[in-house]
Design an enzyme around this catalytic site. Structure first.
Site, mmCIF file in Angstrom:
data_model
loop_
_atom_site.group_PDB
_atom_site.id
_atom_site.type_symbol
_atom_site.label_atom_id
_atom_site.label_comp_id
_atom_site.label_asym_id
_atom_site.label_seq_id
_atom_site.Cartn_x
_atom_site.Cartn_y
_atom_site.Cartn_z
ATOM 1 N N GLU A 1 9.393 -3.273 7.586
ATOM 2 C CA GLU A 1 10.768 -2.380 8.391
ATOM 3 C C GLU A 1 11.748 -2.141 7.778
ATOM 4 O O GLU A 1 12.520 -2.957 6.856
ATOM 5 C CB GLU A 1 10.997 -3.458 9.298
ATOM 6 C CG GLU A 1 12.279 -2.900 10.357
ATOM 7 C CD GLU A 1 12.103 -1.708 10.695
ATOM 8 O OE1 GLU A 1 11.312 -1.190 11.665
ATOM 9 O OE2 GLU A 1 13.218 -0.842 10.441
ATOM 10 N N CYS B 1 0.260 -4.345 15.274
ATOM 11 C CA CYS B 1 0.133 -3.983 13.906
ATOM 12 C C CYS B 1 -0.096 -5.184 12.900
ATOM 13 O O CYS B 1 0.113 -6.322 12.983
ATOM 14 C CB CYS B 1 1.712 -3.794 13.383
ATOM 15 S SG CYS B 1 2.133 -3.448 11.707
ATOM 16 N N CYS C 1 -11.566 -2.263 8.947
ATOM 17 C CA CYS C 1 -10.239 -2.764 8.912
ATOM 18 C C CYS C 1 -10.533 -4.083 8.081
ATOM 19 O O CYS C 1 -11.383 -4.787 8.373
ATOM 20 C CB CYS C 1 -9.741 -3.023 10.242
ATOM 21 S SG CYS C 1 -8.225 -4.036 10.376
ATOM 22 N N CYS D 1 3.276 8.198 1.857
ATOM 23 C CA CYS D 1 3.831 7.201 2.734
ATOM 24 C C CYS D 1 4.121 5.750 2.063
ATOM 25 O O CYS D 1 3.168 5.282 1.309
ATOM 26 C CB CYS D 1 2.436 6.731 3.913
ATOM 27 S SG CYS D 1 2.646 5.605 5.265
ATOM 28 N N GLU E 1 0.768 -1.315 -0.034
ATOM 29 C CA GLU E 1 -0.167 0.065 -0.095
ATOM 30 C C GLU E 1 0.589 1.266 -0.032
ATOM 31 O O GLU E 1 1.974 1.279 0.581
ATOM 32 C CB GLU E 1 -0.906 -0.223 1.353
ATOM 33 C CG GLU E 1 -1.808 1.131 1.514
ATOM 34 C CD GLU E 1 -2.164 0.767 2.967
ATOM 35 O OE1 GLU E 1 -3.486 0.933 3.143
ATOM 36 O OE2 GLU E 1 -1.215 0.751 4.060
ATOM 37 N N CYS F 1 6.140 -8.164 7.105
ATOM 38 C CA CYS F 1 7.084 -7.704 8.136
ATOM 39 C C CYS F 1 7.594 -8.983 9.002
ATOM 40 O O CYS F 1 6.528 -9.531 9.558
ATOM 41 C CB CYS F 1 6.751 -6.500 8.910
ATOM 42 S SG CYS F 1 7.929 -5.807 9.817
ATOM 43 N N CYS G 1 5.214 -6.781 15.423
ATOM 44 C CA CYS G 1 4.580 -5.986 16.551
ATOM 45 C C CYS G 1 3.074 -6.398 16.708
ATOM 46 O O CYS G 1 2.432 -6.763 15.954
ATOM 47 C CB CYS G 1 4.735 -4.635 16.373
ATOM 48 S SG CYS G 1 6.299 -4.228 16.055
HETATM 49 N N1 SAH Z 1 8.370 -0.780 10.373
HETATM 50 C C1 SAH Z 1 8.528 0.673 10.694
HETATM 51 C C2 SAH Z 1 7.669 1.434 9.691
HETATM 52 C C3 SAH Z 1 6.259 1.154 9.336
HETATM 53 S S1 SAH Z 1 5.021 1.190 10.786
HETATM 54 C C4 SAH Z 1 7.929 1.032 12.033
HETATM 55 O O1 SAH Z 1 7.549 0.131 12.824
HETATM 56 O O2 SAH Z 1 8.361 2.100 12.592
HETATM 57 C C5 SAH Z 1 4.811 2.932 10.864
HETATM 58 C C6 SAH Z 1 4.153 3.181 12.053
HETATM 59 O O3 SAH Z 1 2.706 2.757 12.334
HETATM 60 C C7 SAH Z 1 4.658 2.627 13.227
HETATM 61 O O4 SAH Z 1 5.060 3.556 14.241
HETATM 62 C C8 SAH Z 1 3.884 1.473 13.765
HETATM 63 O O5 SAH Z 1 4.053 1.295 15.207
HETATM 64 C C9 SAH Z 1 2.564 2.304 13.555
HETATM 65 N N2 SAH Z 1 1.458 1.286 13.563
HETATM 66 C C10 SAH Z 1 1.537 0.087 13.231
HETATM 67 N N3 SAH Z 1 0.215 -0.678 13.456
HETATM 68 C C11 SAH Z 1 -0.651 0.080 13.894
HETATM 69 C C12 SAH Z 1 -1.947 0.252 14.156
HETATM 70 N N4 SAH Z 1 -2.957 -0.932 14.080
HETATM 71 N N5 SAH Z 1 -2.459 1.463 14.605
HETATM 72 C C13 SAH Z 1 -1.570 2.521 14.681
HETATM 73 N N6 SAH Z 1 -0.277 2.683 14.464
HETATM 74 C C14 SAH Z 1 0.093 1.452 13.828
HETATM 75 FE FE1 SF4 Z 2 6.650 -4.320 11.178
HETATM 76 FE FE2 SF4 Z 2 6.576 -1.681 11.883
HETATM 77 FE FE3 SF4 Z 2 4.412 -3.209 12.048
HETATM 78 FE FE4 SF4 Z 2 6.222 -3.557 13.752
HETATM 79 S S1 SF4 Z 2 5.035 -1.876 13.383
HETATM 80 S S2 SF4 Z 2 5.223 -5.269 12.625
HETATM 81 S S3 SF4 Z 2 8.057 -3.034 12.669
HETATM 82 S S4 SF4 Z 2 5.791 -2.865 10.175
#
Ligand code: SAH
Ligand code: SF4
Length: 378
Positions: A171, A121, A350, A107, A94, A114, A118
């Protein structure tokens, strides 16, 4: 298009110069070619009128400007545009454009899926499929910039995308080899000409790669913190077990020696009852202010209301809680913003997007994180 053709979107300017040199062409030819591709958005070689016909015909048999395959495009009433691209093997990534008064932020995704995993995420929940190539990262910007210029009716010197944030899927610092040439294309005056301050890499904290980025291409850095202590961060961001907070904050301080801005942006996803107590906010203050001044990390905070998805089992903190949390940081003198979500009307529920894709292609397309984020520090 033949798969054996060289995709010129894979090259930064030095790479393209080397490619041209192998074909007996001088560097300035590479500059011309690079400008046609990135500044003018050329899709083929016929239109490159200042290149010799012989070179154009050679290129048209050996090379191509390979766009990504567009699956869907959604435009929101607020101007946000979201593209979903097929990257093969049932994977989609995306790209989101977020217009604001004084800038247009794109973005960009760096991986399909990934590996960090996390908790909050949805990309993390999918697992890792593959790295995007430099050309696939650059193609997102190429597509957005040139399509938006037409759509917005922009004149010759005008730009649609003024800022890039590597905050889409993946990431970026776990796809370092592809990332760095892509950053160079974004920064190059013959490419997109973005300043280092206007390109942000967001990372969950791959410490050795933060150091390499500092040396190779020090753009603005955002670090996804999400917790003020190792016990909690280990649960939310599994990479913390490898690179704990102390190491991460040291890397942030080192990064600032070369960074184009004099602060790190810390992102903090607000999860109800998990990381949003005021006691944790105070811990965050203590963490970034440091026990002694040498441990202080100049920073800004960006609080992101969690965007829920079904399998997460997590909830978004209330607006009041987010405000109270922000106030603790602000009262300690830390600039703190709460990220607005944009494009709610194209975001909807979602999983909706992935569902649509599955219906259309009948393949197992992976879920794309539906949250739309904006960088508020640019
Ligand atoms: N992997 C990198 C960049 C992509 S994620 C990173 O983790 O920084 C970009 C941002 O979106 C990160 O700060 C991540 O923590 C946040 N993010 C991921 N899933 C999310 C969610 N469900 N709600 C809000 N923010 C989220
Ligand atoms: Fe990967 Fe960033 Fe999502 Fe964590 S928040 S799983 S590092 S994309």
């Amino acid at each position: 298009m033949g798969v054996d053709r060289v995709n010129l979107l894979e090259f930064d300017l030095d790479g393209l110069a080397a490619y041209c040199q192998q074909r007996g062409e001088k560097r300035f030819r590479a500059v011309q070619l690079f400008r046609w591709i990135h500044q003018k958005g050329a899709t083929g070689f016929d239109e490159m009128s200042d290149l010799a016909r012989s070179l154009r015909s050679k290129l048209s048999t050996q090379a191509e400007i390979r766009a990504l395959t567009l699956l869907t495009e959604q435009a929101s009433a607020d101007g946000t545009v979201k593209w979903l691209f097929d990257v093969g093997g049932g994977n989609a990534v995306e790209t989101v454009f977020i217009p604001e008064d004084d800038r247009g932020t794109l973005c960009v995704s760096s991986q399909a899926g990934c590996a960090v995993g996390c908790r909050f995420c949805s990309t993390g929940h999918q697992g890792f499929s593959r790295n995007l190539s430099t050309g696939e990262i650059v193609a997102q910007l190429w597509h957005a910039e040139h399509q938006l210029r037409v759509r917005l009716g922009l004149g010759p010197g005008e730009r649609a995308v003024t800022n890039v944030v590597m905050m889409g899927m993946g990431e970026p610092l776990q796809n370092y080899a592809a990332l760095v040439p892509a950053l160079r294309v974004m920064l190059d005056d013959h490419g997109y000409g973005l300043s280092r301050r206007r390109v942000t890499v967001s990372t969950s904290g791959v410490v050795p790669m933060i150091d390499r980025l500092r040396a190779d291409s020090p753009v603005a850095l955002a670090v996804s913190l999400h917790a003020p202590n190792d016990a909690l961060r280990d649960q939310l961001v599994p990479l913390n077990r490898k690179y704990p907070l102390d190491d991460l904050l040291c890397a942030c301080r080192r990064y600032l020696e070369a960074a184009p801005r004099d602060f790190i942006t810390f992102e903090y996803c607000m999860l109800e009852g998990v990381n949003d107590t005021l006691e944790l906010a105070q811990q965050l203050v203590d963490l970034v202010h440091g026990a002694d001044r040498s441990k202080r990390v100049p920073c800004k905070f960006n609080l992101i209301p969690f965007n829920p998805f079904p399998q997460s089992g997590l909830r978004r903190s209330s607006r009041e809680r987010v405000q109270a949390f922000a106030k603790v940081l602000q009262d300690a003198g830390i600039v703190t913003t709460v990220r607005r979500t944009r494009g709610d009307d194209i975001d909807a529920a979602c999983g909706q997007l992935a569902g649509e894709v599955q219906d259309r292609t009948n393949v197992q397309t992976r879920m794309v994180r539906p949250v739309i984020r904006i960088e508020t520090t640019g």
